[in-house]
Structures are given as structure tokens and as C-alpha cells.
Scaffold this motif. Structure first.
Motif, short mmCIF file in Angstrom:
data_model
loop_
_atom_site.label_atom_id
_atom_site.label_comp_id
_atom_site.label_asym_id
_atom_site.label_seq_id
_atom_site.Cartn_x
_atom_site.Cartn_y
_atom_site.Cartn_z
N ASP B 85 0.88 -1.16 0.00
CA ASP B 85 0.00 0.00 0.00
C ASP B 85 0.92 1.21 0.00
N LEU B 86 1.11 1.82 -1.17
CA LEU B 86 2.14 2.85 -1.30
C LEU B 86 1.57 4.26 -1.23
N GLY B 87 0.30 4.37 -0.87
CA GLY B 87 -0.28 5.70 -0.70
C GLY B 87 -0.90 6.23 -1.98
N HIS B 88 -1.35 7.48 -1.89
CA HIS B 88 -2.04 8.08 -3.03
C HIS B 88 -1.11 8.96 -3.82
N SER B 89 -1.31 8.98 -5.12
CA SER B 89 -0.56 9.91 -5.96
C SER B 89 -1.08 11.32 -5.69
N ILE B 90 -0.19 12.29 -5.66
CA ILE B 90 -0.63 13.66 -5.43
C ILE B 90 -1.17 14.27 -6.72
N PRO B 94 -7.44 10.83 -6.52
CA PRO B 94 -7.09 9.88 -5.47
C PRO B 94 -6.54 8.56 -5.99
N GLN B 95 -5.88 8.59 -7.12
CA GLN B 95 -5.36 7.32 -7.63
C GLN B 95 -4.28 6.77 -6.69
N ALA B 99 -1.47 1.22 -8.02
CA ALA B 99 -2.29 0.98 -9.22
C ALA B 99 -1.58 1.50 -10.46
N ALA B 100 -1.01 2.73 -10.34
CA ALA B 100 -0.27 3.30 -11.47
C ALA B 100 0.93 2.44 -11.81
N LEU B 101 1.60 1.96 -10.76
CA LEU B 101 2.78 1.10 -10.97
C LEU B 101 2.41 -0.16 -11.73
N PHE B 102 1.33 -0.80 -11.30
CA PHE B 102 0.98 -2.06 -11.94
C PHE B 102 0.50 -1.85 -13.37
N ARG B 103 -0.04 -0.65 -13.64
CA ARG B 103 -0.44 -0.38 -15.01
C ARG B 103 0.78 -0.20 -15.90
N ALA B 104 1.84 0.42 -15.33
CA ALA B 104 3.04 0.70 -16.13
C ALA B 104 3.94 -0.52 -16.27
N LEU B 105 3.84 -1.41 -15.27
CA LEU B 105 4.78 -2.53 -15.19
C LEU B 105 4.84 -3.41 -16.44
N ARG B 292 8.75 15.44 -12.28
CA ARG B 292 8.44 16.76 -12.85
C ARG B 292 7.32 17.44 -12.10
N SER B 293 6.37 16.64 -11.59
CA SER B 293 5.26 17.27 -10.89
C SER B 293 5.40 17.16 -9.37
N SER B 294 6.63 16.86 -8.89
CA SER B 294 6.89 16.73 -7.45
C SER B 294 5.87 15.85 -6.75
N ASP B 295 5.54 14.73 -7.39
CA ASP B 295 4.57 13.80 -6.81
C ASP B 295 5.34 12.86 -5.88
N TYR B 296 5.54 13.35 -4.59
CA TYR B 296 6.45 12.65 -3.69
C TYR B 296 6.09 11.19 -3.47
N TYR B 297 4.80 10.92 -3.25
CA TYR B 297 4.42 9.53 -2.95
C TYR B 297 4.69 8.63 -4.14
N MET B 298 4.45 9.21 -5.33
CA MET B 298 4.69 8.42 -6.53
C MET B 298 6.19 8.13 -6.67
N VAL B 299 7.03 9.17 -6.44
CA VAL B 299 8.47 8.98 -6.55
C VAL B 299 8.93 7.93 -5.54
N GLN B 300 8.41 8.08 -4.30
CA GLN B 300 8.77 7.13 -3.26
C GLN B 300 8.36 5.71 -3.65
N GLY B 301 7.16 5.60 -4.19
CA GLY B 301 6.64 4.29 -4.58
C GLY B 301 7.48 3.67 -5.67
#
Lengths: 323, 330
Positions: B85-90, B94-95, B99-105, B292-301
Motif C-alpha cells: 500500500d504505497l499511498g495516493h498519488s498527489i 485519489p489514484q 495501481a499506477a505502478l501495476f499499469r506501467a509494469l 516533474r510534478s513533485s509527486d512525492y508519494y509516486m516517486v517514493q513508490g
């Protein structure tokens, strides 16, 4: 008469070529090998023993080239065989026991597969089951438990590995076995037992065997005849007992006097000087600079390997006078 | 202890360490997340200061669990991370990040893992041939070609390929993983479309990495060819093919497999530039946009995920290595 000869080598010459320079590592070597016989070949490092062994199996690698001569095995000159015929001849007629190094078995393949592939490469028409039984039998013959077949080389001791190599060498029952310093990597106790095993299986097969080495004691125990190599040439070929009791060539004499003997207490004599570089061989007899009895003739003329009695050969101008 | 158990424990230690670093590093950076939110709110003229501001701060702190002691935060973070559970993308609230990771994987794995494996297989085989004395002499003519190519950065080669084949010759698409307007689904026309889009990025990776595998293999192969067991194999009268594959290549491949573990681990992180050049919707593209969009949780994930891929591929290779080299297992 020729039926009684397992391998006849005539004027074999092997050279290492670098640029336009030619180094004669094996120079005009002639000898016969009889079935069931053990011929020891001794010589200093660089005298051409191993080059000779590899050339006989045609396993020499450039820059080594066979410059001439023939090796008759089963009525055919194996030096003139096509590559595929040579491949079939290897192991089925002529097998090799490598130097007792730790490295002669493929580290990632089980012993049984390394033994089986030698059989499979020669299309003996055996089923997998028969091959497995044969391997089990052979391992027993060299004193190893059958479980060794399922092992990898790193699970075996040095002596066990060398026994595997012996079992491997007789798997196709060849008529000639070349053992290239078969025990040099083993300690003396294991050496003796491994050598005993090797001699036993060779005798059972009645195969001819060439034992290459520089351990005179080992030769005295195992070989029937001894050939001495010096700077690429054979300088003496004699039955083992006459060699030790009455060496003919001055080099042989010096070799024997450099060995310790339990019977007499004496100062061990070394051989003065060192083996000449093959790149700059002395004129005439290659041994003359170190020879205590050299004459003018020795500096000018290369002595041929001549028969000096019914079973003995020597390459020295002075042999008749000496004996 | 059993080899497999030891490897598994090692794997979990690495993962937990990576998660821990992921927790610590953002907290070492200056500034605090609530302050950043307030700053943003002020910029929009929403905050009035005073009690209202304190209330907002308290509300945010409670919502993100920042009012709790650090070790509680850490434990909660750890359990969440291990549950993936890596949190929400900023940026795409509320994605969820996972979920984004698994879509890109699938895109990254499909493109990069396959081209890396192909490069490994082809390069290793070719490198082995280059060292094999009985191989045709023409094989060695490729050596300088490989050397030059392995010195070219793959994104540069990617740009050149795009310019030539997509822009000038118009043979292949400029970028993306599939034509815009098509909907991803399992059918042949879509599959062909994906392959058409994959050719250029795959080629740029393949061409620049194949030299690495070929040169490495050539080196180890030369060493193996000098081993005594090769002389014995030849003395046994084995066929050249058998000696080449079962004796020479089999042994020369071992160090290559170790490199493969590392290469596969860096597949995802190495993908960033290729995916940016080719506009490819994989993990690298995701990371690039998140940065680029400083989406910290996404970067962390994504970062955690990259560490995870390295750990997984090393684990997998560690587990299959004893099958390749019996000397490893103890």
C-alpha cells in the motif's frame, strides 16, 4: 611383425613457430610400442614430452605444428587422418590420462555424464542403461564406489578424480593409453595407489601405455622400457632394468647418479649446467656443453639414435667406446 | 542453515532496509509537508491565519498520522509498504500509487526485460563464437562494431533511430506503446501494433548492450578454452558442437549470469531515458512525470519498486545459480 606393434612412431617432428622462427620441440622421434607394454618417457621440463603426447593425439594447438613423420596405429597413419576420422580414433583407440591436475573434469557436469558422453560420441550402439552399468563396473574396477557417478568433480578428492580419469580412459578399451604425468599432482602415498590401479587396468586390457613423467622412482616401478628425452630428441631407449644397471648415454648416467640409492651412501651428483634453449641449440649433440666426455666430434655432428644391442638404442657418438 | 532459507531472509532484509531508507530520506529533507500545503493554500488566498490555520495544521497532521511519534509512523509505513500500500498519488489524486505502478509494469517488463534477455542470449552466443577457434573468421569482424556500439548511450542511439526510421523514412511510429485511439485488448491487430511500437526502443537497447555481453563472454570463453577439461573433452573425441555447448559455453556462461542478475535489476531504473525518448508508458515514464510534478508519494513508490526489482532479480538468480553451478550450493 607389424601386427605385434600397437603404435609405431616414425621420425615425428613437432615445432612451435613464431614469426619465421621455428622451435623444434619434438625432433625426429622414432619408437615402437608393443601391446601390453609400458613405455616411460622421462626428461626435463621443456624436453618435449608433453608436446609429443599431445601431438600423438593431435591435440596440439597453434603455434605448435606437426612438421613431419608418421604414427601408425592399427595400420593407419593417424597423423594423416581426416578430422572426423581422427575424432573417431581418439579415445576408441588412443586415450589420455591427463596430468593429475584438479582441472581435468568439467566442474559443472556430473561424473556419469562426462563418462557417458565419451561412449555416446563413438556410437557403440549401447542403451543408456547399458552405459550406466558399464560406468558402474568401471568405477568399481578403479576402486571407487558407484555413487561417484552421481557426483560432481568438486565433491571428489584429487586421488578420486584421477581414478575417475583412469576409468574414463579405459571406457572404450583403447589399444594405447597415454598417461601424461598421471600422478604429479598427488601426494606420494596416493601416487603409489593410483599408479597401481592404472597399471592393473592397463594390464587387464593388454593396452600399450606411454607414461610421461620425471619421477624416476615411479618409472622404475611401473615402466617396462624407458625413453629419455633431451632437447626434443630421444637420447636413449632401454629396458628398465638395463637402463638402471647400465645406462648408455652420458645424460642417462648423470640422471641415475643424481638419484639417491638405498644401497650405497654417496654424495648426490647433479648435472652441471642447464638444458639449452630450444631457440639456440648448441651445434652437434645438444648435450655436449654439459657432457663430461664430449669430444670434438660431438660439437660438430648430431648423433643419431642407433641400435646398440637387441633391445637398446642410444644417440651418442661414444656409446660403443663407452660400453 | 539451508541455502534457500538464507537467501530468502537476505531478500527480506534488503527489502526492509530499502523501505526504511525510503522512510528516512524524505524526512531528512528541509521543510515539512504540511507547511508546503499551507503555502499552497495561502497562494490561493484561502488561509486567514490564527486559529483557523492551527486547526488546518492539526487536521492535516492527524490525517497523515504526523501527530503520532516517529516510531509509530515508521511502523505504520512499514506495514503499509509490505502490504504494497504505497499511498495516493498527489498529481492524480485519489489514484493509488501501486495501481499506477501495476499499469506501467507490463510495458516496462515487456520492452526492457525481453530486449535485455535477447541481448544477453544473442551477445553471449556471439561472444562465445568469437573466442571459438573453429568458428568462421567473419565472426570476429563484428568486434569493432560491438565495441563502438557499446560506447554509444542507448538514448542517443534511440534518438538517431527515431530520426531515421520514424521521422525520415516514416517506417515505424515515433513513440508510444500503441497507436493513440486504440484500446489495449488481447487480439492480434493490437499485438502487432504493440510490436511495431516496440521495435525502435528495443533495438536501441539491444544494439547498445549486445556488445557488453559479447565482449564479456569472449573474455571468459578464452579463459575456459585454456582449461584442462577442454583438452580432455577433445581427447575423448566429442563432437565440436558438444564441446562448444556442454563444456565451453556452459562454464563461460556462469559469470555472465551474475551480470545478468544485475542488468535485469537495473532494467526498470535504466528504462527512464528510453521510455522518455520513446514516450513509452512504463515505469520510467511514470518516474519521470512524478519527478516533474513533485509527486512525492509516486516517486517514493517507484523508487521502492525499483529496489524491489533489483532484490527480486538477484534472488531469482541466486536461487537458480546452484542449478547452473553445483559448486555454489553448500
Amino acid at each position: 611383425m607389424s601386427q605385434d606393434i600397437a603404435l609405431q612412431v616414425n621420425s615425428l617432428r613437432v615445432s612451435y613457430r613464431s614469426g619465421d622462427r621455428e622451435v623444434k620441440a619434438v625432433d625426429d622421434v622414432t619408437f615402437s610400442l608393443y601391446p601390453g607394454e609400458r613405455l616411460g618417457i622421462v626428461g626435463e621440463s621443456g624436453s618435449g614430452k608433453t608436446t609429443l603426447a599431445l601431438a600423438l593425439m593431435r591435440l596440439h594447438k597453434p603455434p605448435a605444428y606437426i612438421m613431419g613423420g608418421e604414427a601408425i596405429l592399427d595400420g593407419r597413419d593417424i597423423l594423416a587422418l581426416g578430422l572426423d576420422e581422427m575424432r573417431q580414433t581418439r579415445w576408441s583407440k588412443l586415450s589420455l590420462i591427463p596430468q593429475g591436475s584438479m582441472n581435468s573434469l568439467n566442474p559443472v557436469v556430473k561424473v556419469k555424464h562426462q563418462m557417458a558422453d565419451a561412449v555416446e560420441a563413438h556410437e557403440r550402439g549401447l542403451t543408456k542403461n547399458e552405459i550406466a552399468k558399464h560406468i558402474d563396473h568401471l568405477l568399481g574396477r578403479v576402486g571407487l564406489p558407484g555413487s561417484v557417478a552421481e557426483m560432481y568433480p568438486h565433491e571428489l578428492s584429487g586421488g578420486m578424480k584421477q581414478r575417475v580419469c583412469i576409468a574414463l580412459a579405459i571406457i572404450l578399451e583403447p589399444s594405447v593409453i597415454i598417461a601424461d604425468e598421471p600422478t604429479s599432482a598427488l601426494d606420494v602415498v596416493v601416487q603409489r595407489v593410483v599408479m597401481q590401479t592404472l597399471n592393473d587396468v592397463q594390464a587387464q586390457l593388454n593396452a600399450a601405455m606411454i607414461i610421461i613423467g620425471h619421477d624416476m622412482g615411479l618409472m622404475a616401478q611401473s615402466a617396462d622400457r624407458l625413453a629419455v628425452m633431451y632437447a626434443g630428441k630421444m637420447v636413449e631407449v632401454s629396458p628398465i632394468s638395463s637402463f638402471f644397471h647400465d645406462p648408455q648415454h652420458p645424460y642417462s648416467k648423470l640422471l641415475i647418479s643424481s638419484l639417491p640409492s638405498p644401497e650405497e651412501k654417496r654424495e648426490l651428483a647433479g648435472i652441471p649446467g642447464s638444458q639449452p634453449s630450444l631457440l639456440e641449440l648448441p651445434s652437434g649433440c645438444a648435450f655436449h656443453p654439459r657432457c663430461p666426455v664430449a669430444e670434438d666430434r660431438c660439437r660438430a655432428e648430431i648423433p643419431a639414435l642407433r641400435q646398440i644391442s637387441s633391445q637398446r638404442h642410444a644417440a651418442c657418438h661414444l656409446v660403443e667406446e663407452l660400453s | 542453515m539451508n541455502y534457500f532459507v538464507r537467501r530468502l531472509i537476505m531478500f527480506f532484509v534488503v527489502v526492509i532496509l530499502a523501505a526504511t531508507l525510503n522512510f528516512i530520506i524524505p524526512r531528512l529533507a528541509p521543510g515539512d509537508p504540511i507547511g508546503a500545503v499551507l503555502e499552497e493554500l495561502r497562494a490561493r488566498g484561502a488561509s486567514t491565519g490564527g486559529d483557523a490555520e492551527d486547526e488546518i495544521v492539526a487536521a492535516y497532521r492527524a490525517r497523515f498520522g504526523l501527530d503520532q511519534p516517529v516510531y509509530m509512523q515508521y511502523l505504520r509505513f512499514l506495514t503499509n509498504t509490505l502490504r504494497f500500500d504505497l499511498g495516493h498519488s498527489i498529481s492524480y489524486y485519489p489514484q493509488k500509487v501501486e495501481a499506477a505502478l501495476f499499469r506501467a509494469l507490463p510495458w516496462t517488463v515487456g520492452l526492457l526485460a525481453i530486449s535485455t534477455l535477447m541481448s544477453f542470449a544473442f551477445g553471449s552466443f556471439f561472444g562465445a563464437l568469437m573466442a571459438w577457434p573453429r568458428a568462421p573468421a567473419a565472426v570476429n569482424r563484428f568486434l569493432p562494431f560491438f565495441m563502438v556500439l557499446s560506447a554509444v548511450p542507448y538514448y542517443l542511439l534511440g534518438l538517431i533511430l527515431v530520426y531515421l526510421f520514424a521521422f525520415v523514412l516514416r517506417l515505424l511510429p515515433l513513440g508510444g506503446a500503441y497507436s493513440s485511439g486504440t484500446i489495449p485488448r488481447l487480439e492480434l491487430s493490437f499485438l502487432l501494433d504493440v510490436i511495431r511500437h516496440g521495435i525502435l526502443p528495443a533495438l536501441s537497447i539491444l544494439l547498445t548492450s549486445v556488445g557488453f555481453w559479447a565482449l564479456g563472454m569472449r573474455g571468459t570463453m578464452v579463459t575456459v578454452l585454456g582449461e584442462d577439461y577442454l583438452t580432455l573433452a577433445e581427447a575423448k573425441g566429442l563432437s565440436g558442437r558438444r564441446i562448444f555447448f556442454a563444456y565451453a559455453m556452459r562454464n563461460a556462461l556462469l559469470p555472465q549470469v551474475t551480470s545478468l542478475a544485475i542488468a535485469l535489476g537495473t532494467v526498470a531504473s535504466g528504462s527512464v531515458l528510453v521510455e522518455v525518448v520513446f514516450n513509452y508508458p512504463g515505469i520510467g515514464w511514470l518516474l519521470y512525470n512524478a519527478l516533474r510534478s513533485s509527486d512525492y508519494y509516486m516517486v517514493q513508490g517507484v523508487t521502492f519498486f525499483l529496489v524491489l526489482t533489483v532484490a527480486v532479480s538477484v534472488l531469482v538468480v541466486d536461487l537458480i545459480y546452484p542449478l547452473l553451478d553445483p559448486r555454489i550450493e553448500r
